[in-house]
Design a protein around this motif. Sequence first.
Motif, PDB file in Angstrom:
ATOM      1  N   ALA A   1       6.035  -5.823  -9.074  1.00 38.74           N
ATOM      2  CA  ALA A   1       6.250  -6.134  -7.915  1.00 38.74           C
ATOM      3  C   ALA A   1       5.147  -6.746  -6.940  1.00 38.74           C
ATOM      4  O   ALA A   1       5.238  -7.515  -6.131  1.00 38.74           O
ATOM      5  N   LEU A   2       3.939  -6.201  -7.701  1.00 41.34           N
ATOM      6  CA  LEU A   2       2.788  -6.672  -6.853  1.00 41.34           C
ATOM      7  C   LEU A   2       2.726  -8.281  -7.211  1.00 41.34           C
ATOM      8  O   LEU A   2       2.026  -8.860  -6.291  1.00 41.34           O
ATOM      9  N   ALA A   3       3.105  -8.624  -8.504  1.00 41.49           N
ATOM     10  CA  ALA A   3       3.107 -10.304  -8.607  1.00 41.49           C
ATOM     11  C   ALA A   3       3.985 -10.727  -7.415  1.00 41.49           C
ATOM     12  O   ALA A   3       3.714 -12.183  -7.124  1.00 41.49           O
ATOM     13  N   LEU A   4       5.084 -10.178  -7.171  1.00 37.53           N
ATOM     14  CA  LEU A   4       6.206 -10.737  -6.313  1.00 37.53           C
ATOM     15  C   LEU A   4       5.294 -10.883  -4.666  1.00 37.53           C
ATOM     16  O   LEU A   4       5.744 -11.889  -4.127  1.00 37.53           O
ATOM     17  N   GLY A   5       4.809  -9.595  -4.754  1.00 43.62           N
ATOM     18  CA  GLY A   5       4.208  -9.723  -3.333  1.00 43.62           C
ATOM     19  C   GLY A   5       2.947 -10.871  -3.317  1.00 43.62           C
ATOM     20  O   GLY A   5       2.740 -11.442  -2.129  1.00 43.62           O
ATOM     21  N   ALA A   6       2.388 -10.961  -4.312  1.00 38.46           N
ATOM     22  CA  ALA A   6       1.233 -12.184  -4.322  1.00 38.46           C
ATOM     23  C   ALA A   6       1.891 -13.468  -4.243  1.00 38.46           C
ATOM     24  O   ALA A   6       1.333 -14.175  -3.314  1.00 38.46           O
ATOM     25  N   LEU A   7       2.886 -13.782  -4.661  1.00 39.61           N
ATOM     26  CA  LEU A   7       3.941 -15.082  -4.588  1.00 39.61           C
ATOM     27  C   LEU A   7       4.423 -15.098  -3.014  1.00 39.61           C
ATOM     28  O   LEU A   7       4.146 -16.203  -2.466  1.00 39.61           O
TER      29      LEU A   7
ATOM     30  N   PRO B   1      10.548   2.338  -6.252  1.00 40.56           N
ATOM     31  CA  PRO B   1       9.233   2.336  -5.531  1.00 40.56           C
ATOM     32  C   PRO B   1       7.995   2.376  -6.751  1.00 40.56           C
ATOM     33  O   PRO B   1       8.413   2.696  -7.692  1.00 40.56           O
ATOM     34  N   PHE B   2       7.010   2.068  -6.513  1.00 43.38           N
ATOM     35  CA  PHE B   2       5.802   2.260  -7.518  1.00 43.38           C
ATOM     36  C   PHE B   2       6.225   1.172  -8.818  1.00 43.38           C
ATOM     37  O   PHE B   2       5.800   1.536  -9.859  1.00 43.38           O
ATOM     38  N   THR B   3       6.878   0.272  -8.652  1.00 43.39           N
ATOM     39  CA  THR B   3       7.121  -0.762  -9.838  1.00 43.39           C
ATOM     40  C   THR B   3       5.942  -1.846  -9.790  1.00 43.39           C
ATOM     41  O   THR B   3       5.846  -2.767  -9.012  1.00 43.39           O
ATOM     42  N   ASP B   4       5.155  -1.567 -10.770  1.00 39.56           N
ATOM     43  CA  ASP B   4       3.804  -2.249 -10.692  1.00 39.56           C
ATOM     44  C   ASP B   4       4.128  -4.120 -10.568  1.00 39.56           C
ATOM     45  O   ASP B   4       3.366  -4.520 -10.082  1.00 39.56           O
TER      46      ASP B   4
ATOM     47  N   ALA C   1      10.672 -14.590  -0.574  1.00 35.24           N
ATOM     48  CA  ALA C   1       9.748 -13.766  -1.852  1.00 35.24           C
ATOM     49  C   ALA C   1       9.731 -12.408  -1.343  1.00 35.24           C
ATOM     50  O   ALA C   1       9.529 -11.396  -1.926  1.00 35.24           O
ATOM     51  N   TYR C   2       9.181 -12.424   0.132  1.00 32.25           N
ATOM     52  CA  TYR C   2       9.050 -11.164   0.707  1.00 32.25           C
ATOM     53  C   TYR C   2      10.048 -10.207   0.596  1.00 32.25           C
ATOM     54  O   TYR C   2       9.882  -9.066   0.310  1.00 32.25           O
ATOM     55  N   TYR C   3      11.323 -10.541   0.901  1.00 31.01           N
ATOM     56  CA  TYR C   3      12.421  -9.822   1.052  1.00 31.01           C
ATOM     57  C   TYR C   3      12.807  -9.404  -0.232  1.00 31.01           C
ATOM     58  O   TYR C   3      13.231  -8.342  -0.635  1.00 31.01           O
ATOM     59  N   ALA C   4      12.477 -10.074  -1.220  1.00 32.33           N
ATOM     60  CA  ALA C   4      12.801  -9.838  -2.826  1.00 32.33           C
ATOM     61  C   ALA C   4      11.666  -8.568  -3.086  1.00 32.33           C
ATOM     62  O   ALA C   4      12.429  -7.752  -3.993  1.00 32.33           O
ATOM     63  N   CYS C   5      10.560  -8.909  -2.652  1.00 34.47           N
ATOM     64  CA  CYS C   5       9.513  -7.767  -3.113  1.00 34.47           C
ATOM     65  C   CYS C   5       9.998  -6.542  -2.397  1.00 34.47           C
ATOM     66  O   CYS C   5       9.958  -5.251  -2.919  1.00 34.47           O
ATOM     67  N   LEU C   6      10.580  -6.645  -1.137  1.00 33.38           N
ATOM     68  CA  LEU C   6      10.975  -5.290  -0.395  1.00 33.38           C
ATOM     69  C   LEU C   6      11.986  -4.693  -0.957  1.00 33.38           C
ATOM     70  O   LEU C   6      12.126  -3.410  -1.145  1.00 33.38           O
ATOM     71  N   ALA C   7      13.014  -5.804  -1.377  1.00 39.45           N
ATOM     72  CA  ALA C   7      14.302  -4.962  -2.147  1.00 39.45           C
ATOM     73  C   ALA C   7      13.946  -4.326  -3.514  1.00 39.45           C
ATOM     74  O   ALA C   7      14.605  -3.032  -3.692  1.00 39.45           O
ATOM     75  N   VAL C   8      13.146  -4.881  -4.075  1.00 43.61           N
ATOM     76  CA  VAL C   8      12.772  -4.402  -5.471  1.00 43.61           C
ATOM     77  C   VAL C   8      12.112  -3.010  -5.304  1.00 43.61           C
ATOM     78  O   VAL C   8      12.350  -1.902  -5.886  1.00 43.61           O
TER      79      VAL C   8
ATOM     80  N   GLU D   1       0.799  -1.148  -0.053  1.00 43.65           N
ATOM     81  CA  GLU D   1       0.197   0.055   0.005  1.00 43.65           C
ATOM     82  C   GLU D   1       0.891   1.276  -0.123  1.00 43.65           C
ATOM     83  O   GLU D   1       0.399   2.388  -0.673  1.00 43.65           O
ATOM     84  N   SER D   2       1.880   1.243   0.690  1.00 45.59           N
ATOM     85  CA  SER D   2       2.983   2.488   0.586  1.00 45.59           C
ATOM     86  C   SER D   2       3.739   2.701  -0.607  1.00 45.59           C
ATOM     87  O   SER D   2       4.264   3.634  -1.086  1.00 45.59           O
ATOM     88  N   SER D   3       4.105   1.446  -1.280  1.00 42.61           N
ATOM     89  CA  SER D   3       4.976   1.342  -2.234  1.00 42.61           C
ATOM     90  C   SER D   3       4.585   1.145  -3.915  1.00 42.61           C
ATOM     91  O   SER D   3       5.514   1.015  -4.627  1.00 42.61           O
ATOM     92  N   VAL D   4       3.351   0.304  -3.860  1.00 46.76           N
ATOM     93  CA  VAL D   4       2.790   0.186  -5.268  1.00 46.76           C
ATOM     94  C   VAL D   4       1.475   1.011  -5.129  1.00 46.76           C
ATOM     95  O   VAL D   4       1.303   1.848  -6.039  1.00 46.76           O
ATOM     96  N   SER D   5       0.322   0.636  -4.480  1.00 44.81           N
ATOM     97  CA  SER D   5      -0.678   1.217  -4.573  1.00 44.81           C
ATOM     98  C   SER D   5      -1.625   0.905  -3.398  1.00 44.81           C
ATOM     99  O   SER D   5      -1.690  -0.260  -2.988  1.00 44.81           O
ATOM    100  N   SER D   6      -2.543   1.796  -2.948  1.00 39.50           N
ATOM    101  CA  SER D   6      -3.387   1.734  -1.856  1.00 39.50           C
ATOM    102  C   SER D   6      -4.819   1.164  -2.441  1.00 39.50           C
ATOM    103  O   SER D   6      -5.670   0.877  -1.598  1.00 39.50           O
ATOM    104  N   THR D   7      -4.797   0.919  -3.564  1.00 41.00           N
ATOM    105  CA  THR D   7      -6.037   0.386  -4.329  1.00 41.00           C
ATOM    106  C   THR D   7      -6.453  -1.051  -3.936  1.00 41.00           C
ATOM    107  O   THR D   7      -5.559  -1.874  -3.378  1.00 41.00           O
ATOM    108  N   TRP D   8      -7.618  -1.419  -4.114  1.00 38.83           N
ATOM    109  CA  TRP D   8      -8.294  -2.570  -3.480  1.00 38.83           C
ATOM    110  C   TRP D   8      -7.400  -3.875  -4.247  1.00 38.83           C
ATOM    111  O   TRP D   8      -7.244  -4.904  -3.442  1.00 38.83           O
TER     112      TRP D   8
END
Lengths: 178, 426
Positions: free
Chosen positions: A88-94, A83-86, A71-78, A28-35
């Motif tokens: 990365a949401l897939a990495l977060g979902a993984l 920031p706001f690399t869309d 996977a979490y830390y890879a997402c955090l590093a990216v 929510e802070s680094s990609v988007s707060s959308t649903w």
Amino acid sequence: MTPWAAPYYFSAGCALASLQFCLFFLLESSVSSTWLSYASVTASWLTGSVAALLLPRPPAAVPTAAAAGVAYYACLAVLSARPFTDPALALGALAAALAGAYSGVFFREAYAESGAVAPLFAWENDGFIAGLAAVSAGLYLDARLLLWVAPAAALTAHCAVRHARRISNEPVQNPSAP
Amino acid sequence: MRRLLWLQWATHLTLPFSLRWLGGALESLGSDAWATALPLFFGGFWASSLYSVVLPRLLAQAQGDAALFSRWYAVELAGGALGLAATALVGSVSPPALAALYQASLAAIVALLMPGWKTTAIVATGAALFLGSAARLDAGSTAYLFRAGHDLDVARVVFSADTPYQRAVIIEEVDGTRHLYLDGIRHYGSDSLSEFNYLVAGLPASILEKPRTVVVGSGSYEAAFRSLVKGGRVTSVELDPLVAEAGLRLLAVPPPHEPASRWEIVVDDAKHHFAHMRERPDLVVLDVAGPFQRQVALLYTAEFLTLLKSRLAEAGLLSLPLNGDFTGQSRAACRIARTLLDVFPDVYVLARGGGASSFAIAGPARRNLKPRLAAELLAAGRGDVKVYDRAEVEQMADRPGCGPISLDSLDIVWDKGWTRLLRSFR
């Protein structure tokens, strides 16, 4: 209940809450707060849990927890680097799916070992609430630090308790026995 | 177990309306603290205990069969996922329909746990009665909460929805005044917002030539219309599509036709929108609530303001409310001003004093805009609003507890709520 059962269940709840809430906040802070951010994490988490519960042979617990952490830390590093690399949401979902899978493996294993449902759900739930409260408070004090430290600390603590429990449950060897 | 189930069923049959009546009644009795604590206990502890009791008992019937336990728990989780999807899909369209769906699921659980035609008849009748009166109860309980809890002379509830983001309610008072409440916090009121919108949008737009403007937030879109008057293109960015649509339909005063062709509404998170925006706007207006909820607070952080600075045109301006009297004791106003000072070279604060909320204008390039802003205010009949420049703001912000808002320090989110809660218990 064995002596290490309650701390084991409690620490699992703490680790899962820490991973889930940090992931929510990171996205929510680094990609988007959308649903879409919340829906993708929640749906992936539940899918991972259901899959791990239904698979004929569940994945090994510690490697699954470690994979979720990686996977979490890879997402955090990216997202820290860009920031706001869309994507990365897939990495977060993984990461969410793997954490959910660990949750499924944990419940499956814990029930198979003890056969007791009430203490398992009660302690895990209390751990989850404690983890959620601690991480919420920490995020308002220093979110950046917490995003890096909390999931690793909670997962490490949980794995340490798991290891201690395993050792304590092993039958004591008598060195004088033939 | 049977007694608990019946008691829980009876409780759940009154939700969510009973929580509104309870909260409203406690507030009308002057028990602000209990009005916060009791509904939290009632909703969070008592109502959710049904789940905590039923799920383990259901899974315990696996009686040591690990495969059965896994299968049943997986089915329960899949049901949870389905419920979440239904909540998101139905709740935003019709809260009474969502409540009816909830009651139908509850009736099914009770009927399955206590099989028999009597139980089925009772819970089915309860659910049917609920279904028949849900819309009336929703409007009635919401109106009561706003009458008792917010001292509003409520004539009717114009709009009520549970979106995936928040509970959104538009209330109309007897004199025709409309108010938009998001999660119980007033975001718009047609009685006092014109002055707010002049200071946050009209004034900065008046010193720019045909500004390309981005307004974050919707409400009545008055901030967007005030920017449109200057002749530039305007984009309104709103996170919640239902609030954007409701604001347009139920709150907005229709703008003149010509400017409307230069105005668009984009549904997106503001952070995400600016990060991917190719144009460099001349004016960014933050027409949002104060930094007292986590998501909104992120729009006041040094990190987000740095992103805005990088996106603004060279001579561009950012305008935002300080959510308190900067010349008084408002810690929120001081902390927002401090954050602006840390990020932007050019910072001006507009304040009336006497407890009135202050505003700030900031820019990436140092310009002496103070005389121009003061002259515009005087010409607009607002000579009582004083303009403070960067040096003066720095001096006034140099006080204890006035640190910048950033990802390293978001405690402002709980600061106000916690202080208010403690005060109400004293």
